[in-house]
Design a protein around this motif. Structure first.
Motif, PDB file in Angstrom:
ATOM      1  N   GLY A  13      62.685  38.486  47.866  1.00 13.31           N
ATOM      2  CA  GLY A  13      61.963  38.780  46.643  1.00 13.31           C
ATOM      3  C   GLY A  13      60.647  38.014  46.577  1.00 13.31           C
ATOM      4  N   PRO A  14      59.868  38.229  45.535  1.00 12.61           N
ATOM      5  CA  PRO A  14      58.560  37.570  45.407  1.00 12.61           C
ATOM      6  C   PRO A  14      58.645  36.052  45.355  1.00 12.61           C
ATOM      7  N   SER A  15      59.784  35.522  44.918  1.00 14.59           N
ATOM      8  CA  SER A  15      59.910  34.069  44.834  1.00 14.59           C
ATOM      9  C   SER A  15      60.252  33.431  46.166  1.00 14.59           C
ATOM     10  N   GLU A  16      60.624  34.233  47.141  1.00 13.16           N
ATOM     11  CA  GLU A  16      60.986  33.699  48.468  1.00 13.16           C
ATOM     12  C   GLU A  16      59.717  33.624  49.317  1.00 13.16           C
ATOM     13  N   LEU A  17      58.885  32.599  49.038  1.00 15.62           N
ATOM     14  CA  LEU A  17      57.588  32.493  49.698  1.00 15.62           C
ATOM     15  C   LEU A  17      57.706  32.157  51.170  1.00 15.62           C
ATOM     16  N   ARG A  18      58.838  31.644  51.607  1.00 13.86           N
ATOM     17  CA  ARG A  18      58.990  31.315  53.022  1.00 13.86           C
ATOM     18  C   ARG A  18      59.271  32.535  53.881  1.00 13.86           C
ATOM     19  N   SER A  19      59.561  33.646  53.254  1.00 12.18           N
ATOM     20  CA  SER A  19      59.852  34.852  54.011  1.00 12.18           C
ATOM     21  C   SER A  19      58.589  35.392  54.678  1.00 12.18           C
ATOM     22  N   PRO A  20      58.610  35.757  55.955  1.00 11.99           N
ATOM     23  CA  PRO A  20      57.431  36.345  56.617  1.00 11.99           C
ATOM     24  C   PRO A  20      56.964  37.624  55.942  1.00 11.99           C
ATOM     25  N   LEU A  21      57.899  38.429  55.446  1.00 12.68           N
ATOM     26  CA  LEU A  21      57.520  39.669  54.780  1.00 12.68           C
ATOM     27  C   LEU A  21      56.730  39.393  53.503  1.00 12.68           C
ATOM     28  N   VAL A  22      57.197  38.454  52.689  1.00 12.73           N
ATOM     29  CA  VAL A  22      56.489  38.125  51.447  1.00 12.73           C
ATOM     30  C   VAL A  22      55.132  37.506  51.747  1.00 12.73           C
ATOM     31  N   GLN A  23      55.069  36.636  52.734  1.00 10.47           N
ATOM     32  CA  GLN A  23      53.790  36.022  53.099  1.00 10.47           C
ATOM     33  C   GLN A  23      52.787  37.085  53.559  1.00 10.47           C
ATOM     34  N   HIS A  24      53.270  38.058  54.323  1.00 12.28           N
ATOM     35  CA  HIS A  24      52.387  39.132  54.784  1.00 12.28           C
ATOM     36  C   HIS A  24      51.860  39.953  53.615  1.00 12.28           C
ATOM     37  N   GLU A  25      52.729  40.286  52.666  1.00 15.10           N
ATOM     38  CA  GLU A  25      52.299  41.069  51.507  1.00 15.10           C
ATOM     39  C   GLU A  25      51.350  40.281  50.614  1.00 15.10           C
ATOM     40  N   ILE A  26      51.590  38.969  50.478  1.00 14.67           N
ATOM     41  CA  ILE A  26      50.686  38.133  49.683  1.00 14.67           C
ATOM     42  C   ILE A  26      49.288  38.106  50.311  1.00 14.67           C
ATOM     43  N   LYS A  27      49.249  38.029  51.634  1.00 17.71           N
ATOM     44  CA  LYS A  27      47.951  38.031  52.308  1.00 17.71           C
ATOM     45  C   LYS A  27      47.231  39.349  52.080  1.00 17.71           C
ATOM     46  N   ARG A  28      47.948  40.446  52.164  1.00 15.40           N
ATOM     47  CA  ARG A  28      47.326  41.753  51.933  1.00 15.40           C
ATOM     48  C   ARG A  28      46.806  41.859  50.503  1.00 15.40           C
ATOM     49  N   ALA A  29      47.622  41.442  49.552  1.00 13.26           N
ATOM     50  CA  ALA A  29      47.178  41.485  48.154  1.00 13.26           C
ATOM     51  C   ALA A  29      46.001  40.544  47.913  1.00 13.26           C
ATOM     52  N   GLY A  30      46.029  39.382  48.581  1.00 13.30           N
ATOM     53  CA  GLY A  30      44.926  38.435  48.427  1.00 13.30           C
ATOM     54  C   GLY A  30      43.605  38.995  48.904  1.00 13.30           C
ATOM     55  N   VAL A  31      43.638  39.786  49.985  1.00 14.53           N
ATOM     56  CA  VAL A  31      42.410  40.405  50.493  1.00 14.53           C
ATOM     57  C   VAL A  31      41.823  41.356  49.456  1.00 14.53           C
ATOM     58  N   TRP A  32      42.661  42.175  48.842  1.00 16.25           N
ATOM     59  CA  TRP A  32      42.162  43.118  47.840  1.00 16.25           C
ATOM     60  C   TRP A  32      41.663  42.397  46.593  1.00 16.25           C
ATOM     61  N   PHE A  33      42.378  41.360  46.166  1.00 17.02           N
ATOM     62  CA  PHE A  33      41.909  40.586  45.019  1.00 17.02           C
ATOM     63  C   PHE A  33      40.566  39.911  45.320  1.00 17.02           C
ATOM     64  N   ALA A  34      40.428  39.375  46.525  1.00 16.97           N
ATOM     65  CA  ALA A  34      39.175  38.714  46.905  1.00 16.97           C
ATOM     66  C   ALA A  34      38.021  39.708  46.925  1.00 16.97           C
ATOM     67  N   MET A  35      38.257  40.912  47.428  1.00 14.14           N
ATOM     68  CA  MET A  35      37.205  41.930  47.440  1.00 14.14           C
ATOM     69  C   MET A  35      36.799  42.315  46.017  1.00 14.14           C
ATOM     70  N   ALA A  36      37.786  42.488  45.147  1.00 13.93           N
ATOM     71  CA  ALA A  36      37.470  42.840  43.761  1.00 13.93           C
ATOM     72  C   ALA A  36      36.685  41.727  43.072  1.00 13.93           C
ATOM     73  N   ILE A  37      37.122  40.478  43.288  1.00 12.66           N
ATOM     74  CA  ILE A  37      36.420  39.350  42.683  1.00 12.66           C
ATOM     75  C   ILE A  37      35.009  39.233  43.251  1.00 12.66           C
ATOM     76  N   GLY A  38      34.865  39.458  44.564  1.00 14.37           N
ATOM     77  CA  GLY A  38      33.542  39.395  45.183  1.00 14.37           C
ATOM     78  C   GLY A  38      32.597  40.435  44.618  1.00 14.37           C
ATOM     79  N   ILE A  39      33.061  41.668  44.442  1.00  9.44           N
ATOM     80  CA  ILE A  39      32.223  42.716  43.860  1.00  9.44           C
ATOM     81  C   ILE A  39      31.842  42.367  42.426  1.00  9.44           C
ATOM     82  N   ALA A  40      32.798  41.852  41.657  1.00  3.42           N
ATOM     83  CA  ALA A  40      32.497  41.465  40.274  1.00  3.42           C
ATOM     84  C   ALA A  40      31.459  40.350  40.225  1.00  3.42           C
ATOM     85  N   LEU A  41      31.574  39.386  41.134  1.00  3.52           N
ATOM     86  CA  LEU A  41      30.607  38.286  41.153  1.00  3.52           C
ATOM     87  C   LEU A  41      29.215  38.774  41.531  1.00  3.52           C
ATOM     88  N   ILE A  42      29.151  39.715  42.467  1.00  9.52           N
ATOM     89  CA  ILE A  42      27.845  40.254  42.850  1.00  9.52           C
ATOM     90  C   ILE A  42      27.179  40.932  41.662  1.00  9.52           C
TER      91      ILE A  42
END
Length: 361
Positions: A13-42
């Motif tokens: 689940g989302p609370s199991e941060l040590r899981s490779p699957l959750v870490q992979h999904e967090i990284k993917r979500a982080g990329v999209w959040f970073a892109m959205a924040i970057g566009i907003a900042l621009i």
């Protein structure tokens, strides 16, 4: 169905941060959040971004003058930069001291003349059956200026323009004092294997921008001085003010030439038909000399930018960022072109290396 088939299998689940699957999904979500924040900042930081780009353009001009002065004066870079800055300040102070009062009076008179000529053009168009009125022409010009992007609101007033200019100038001076320091600072944020390519691209961009700005300054001087002397010799009113405006507007290719040409023709025809035709001839002669001699020999060799591409960039950046967008359209397009060319060369080199490795195997 057996008990083994009905057995529930637990998934991370989302609370199991040590899981490779959750870490992979967090990284993917982080990329999209970073892109959205970057566009907003621009979008939110459009004004400071354009001011920084403008400071880099001023830095290039200072650096070019410092390098050029170094060919004749074997002194330190700091002293050469100081001489360049003092020469620019002295020229501006001398020019405004001698012509400040007369130019102010001419500017007020030119406004009256232009408004009167616009009314004459509107009346002539009404005689031809065109329903456009002089008020429509004035409102169209006002709408065109007010529709410029969000940055125009910050620099549209006199105080805003002076503040923005001072900020760009101060930042440009700090960068011009030791440009390699800031270049190494940007490279430090990149991976080690990307830094050599960054230095190559940065040097190429700086060289191209220096050539572009040198050509632009030469064109500004030729157009400004040429228009002033020729209009003064022909007895056209406000020759000095028209020369200064033409020189300043020459920094904006295509659009600047159109604006200065309209002003020259309107003021010229205020003195009579012959004076107006002479002013139009002066404008065409100066534009031909600058467009077919100065620009091809200096700026076009460095950038080789298509006129339609530059005009499209001015329209786009002008709508997005206002006056600063028009001011920086040409340098931005030139830097993007250099980056794409160097990127293409790097990819082509990598493809050749891979092909050689396969042939060797």
């Amino acid at each position: 169905m057996s008990d083994a088939q009905q057995q529930h299998i637990e998934q991370p689940g989302p609370s199991e941060l040590r899981s490779p699957l959750v870490q992979h999904e967090i990284k993917r979500a982080g990329v999209w959040f970073a892109m959205a924040i970057g566009i907003a900042l621009i979008v939110l930081l459009a004004q400071p971004i354009m001011l920084i780009l403008g400071a880099l353009v001023f830095t290039t001009m200072m650096d070019g003058g410092t390098r050029l002065l170094g060919r004749v004066l074997p002194i330190g870079r700091g002293w050469r930069l100081t001489i360049v800055l003092l020469a620019v300040v002295a020229f501006l102070a001398y020019t405004f001291y001698l012509t400040g009062s007369s130019l102010a009076a001419q500017a007020q008179a030119m406004r009256t003349i232009v408004e009167a000529q616009v009314e004459r053009v509107g009346g002539w168009m009404q005689q031809l059956g065109i329903t456009t009125t002089p008020e429509d022409l004035k409102s169209l010009a006002q709408q065109a200026m007010s529709s410029m992007g969000r940055v125009t609101a910050a620099v549209g007033t006199a105080v805003g323009a002076i503040t923005s200019g001072v900020m760009m100038l101060v930042l440009a001076i700090f960068i011009a004092v030791e440009p390699k320091l800031y270049e190494r600072g940007v490279a430090w944020m990149l991976p080690m294997d990307k830094r050599a390519h960054f230095y190559t691209v940065a040097d190429k961009m700086a060289f191209t921008l220096r050539r572009l700005m040198f050509g632009r300054l030469i064109g500004m001087a030729v157009e400004g001085v040429g228009v002033w002397l020729l209009l003064w010799a022909g007895g056209v009113p406000m020759a000095g003010l028209l020369g200064i405006l033409t020189g300043l507007l020459a920094f904006l290719p295509n659009i600047g030439a159109i604006i200065s040409g309209v002003l020259i023709v309107l003021v010229g025809f205020s003195g009579g038909t012959h004076t107006g035709l002479y002013a139009f001839g002066v404008y065409m002669a100066v534009q031909i000399i600058d467009g077919y001699l100065i620009v091809p020999m200096v700026a076009k060799r460095a950038t080789d930018l298509a006129p339609a591409l530059v005009l499209a960039a001015q329209i786009l950046l002008g709508a997005l960022f206002g006056i600063l967008g028009l001011f920086l359209a040409d340098p931005i397009v030139a830097m993007i072109k250099v980056y794409l060319e160097e990127r293409s060369k790097a990819l082509a080199g990598q493809t050749i290396l891979k092909s050689d490795d396969k042939n060797g195997d």
